[in-house]
Design a protein around this motif. Sequence first.
Motif, PDB file in Angstrom:
ATOM      1  N   ARG A   1      32.917  41.592  35.596  1.00  0.00           N
ATOM      2  CA  ARG A   1      33.422  41.345  34.237  1.00  0.00           C
ATOM      3  C   ARG A   1      34.910  41.020  34.269  1.00  0.00           C
ATOM      4  O   ARG A   1      35.393  40.124  33.596  1.00  0.00           O
ATOM      5  N   GLU A   2      35.626  41.754  35.102  1.00  0.00           N
ATOM      6  CA  GLU A   2      37.079  41.553  35.198  1.00  0.00           C
ATOM      7  C   GLU A   2      37.403  40.189  35.809  1.00  0.00           C
ATOM      8  O   GLU A   2      38.312  39.492  35.345  1.00  0.00           O
ATOM      9  N   MET A   3      36.638  39.792  36.830  1.00  0.00           N
ATOM     10  CA  MET A   3      36.897  38.477  37.443  1.00  0.00           C
ATOM     11  C   MET A   3      36.628  37.357  36.452  1.00  0.00           C
ATOM     12  O   MET A   3      37.393  36.392  36.365  1.00  0.00           O
ATOM     13  N   LEU A   4      35.553  37.490  35.674  1.00  0.00           N
ATOM     14  CA  LEU A   4      35.248  36.460  34.669  1.00  0.00           C
ATOM     15  C   LEU A   4      36.343  36.401  33.610  1.00  0.00           C
ATOM     16  O   LEU A   4      36.731  35.322  33.153  1.00  0.00           O
ATOM     17  N   PHE A   5      36.854  37.583  33.241  1.00  0.00           N
ATOM     18  CA  PHE A   5      37.934  37.638  32.248  1.00  0.00           C
ATOM     19  C   PHE A   5      39.163  36.886  32.764  1.00  0.00           C
ATOM     20  O   PHE A   5      39.749  36.058  32.063  1.00  0.00           O
ATOM     21  N   GLU A   6      39.532  37.155  34.021  1.00  0.00           N
ATOM     22  CA  GLU A   6      40.727  36.495  34.571  1.00  0.00           C
ATOM     23  C   GLU A   6      40.524  34.985  34.660  1.00  0.00           C
ATOM     24  O   GLU A   6      41.424  34.198  34.337  1.00  0.00           O
ATOM     25  N   LEU A   7      39.336  34.581  35.086  1.00  0.00           N
ATOM     26  CA  LEU A   7      39.052  33.141  35.177  1.00  0.00           C
ATOM     27  C   LEU A   7      39.116  32.509  33.783  1.00  0.00           C
ATOM     28  O   LEU A   7      39.735  31.452  33.589  1.00  0.00           O
TER      29      LEU A   7
END
Length: 225
Positions: free
Chosen positions: A185-191
Amino acid sequence: MLLPIDTLLTPQEVHYCRQQLAAGPWQDGSLTAGTLAVQVKRNLQLDDHSEQALQLRQLILGKLQSHPLFVSATLPSRYFPPKFNCYQDGGHYGLHVDNAILALGSPEQLRSDVSCTLFLNSPDEYDGGELVIETRYGAQQVKLEAGSLIIYPSTSLHQVLPVTAGQRICSFFWIQSLIRDAHQREMLFELDQSVQALTVALGEGDAEVGRLSQLYHNLLREWAV
Ligand SMILES: O=C(O)CCC(=O)C(=O)O
Ligand SMILES: [Fe+2]
């Protein structure tokens, strides 16, 4: 990821919430605690079936659903109806983890992936009452301005420290996310945040922005449950 979302509610909306809550029927928070939580929980909660709770829930859910940062960070699939709590006179909630499945067995059943606390009064109005969240990098203390929200993974141990003066009034609730895993979830948020910033800088027609956006949506398609 612990993410504060500033001014989810305007000062006028906070004022309206406070008015409704002042009138609301409050009950002992231990009535709704599970068998373990009852040993560590001492606070008041607004009666979930009251007219005030219904009104305020609608307001808060509407604000959440139309807040791009909140949606990007949580990728909501289902919302647990917001609840309201008040801590005073040394009230606190000791170290605990939230139940994995809420409203178990009912049509409202939901897996808690993201926990949220929306602060409804100013930190100047009370002493103590920090929300302390254990993270991989140590404990983080959170106490936000009225109208601001903190979101954190429901997998975290957390506690509310005793309120030694004044009253701490908050709304709290949970999100079942399309992305169950906090790291994904965090990686998708940053992307997503980068794609948004690059779209502003380079324009929607930019080929590389298009490719990054394709990557975001395909990862989301791959991981969403
Ligand atoms: O009041 C808060 O900030 C959090 C409350 C909480 O942890 C809970 O009700 O499970
Ligand atoms: Fe909790």
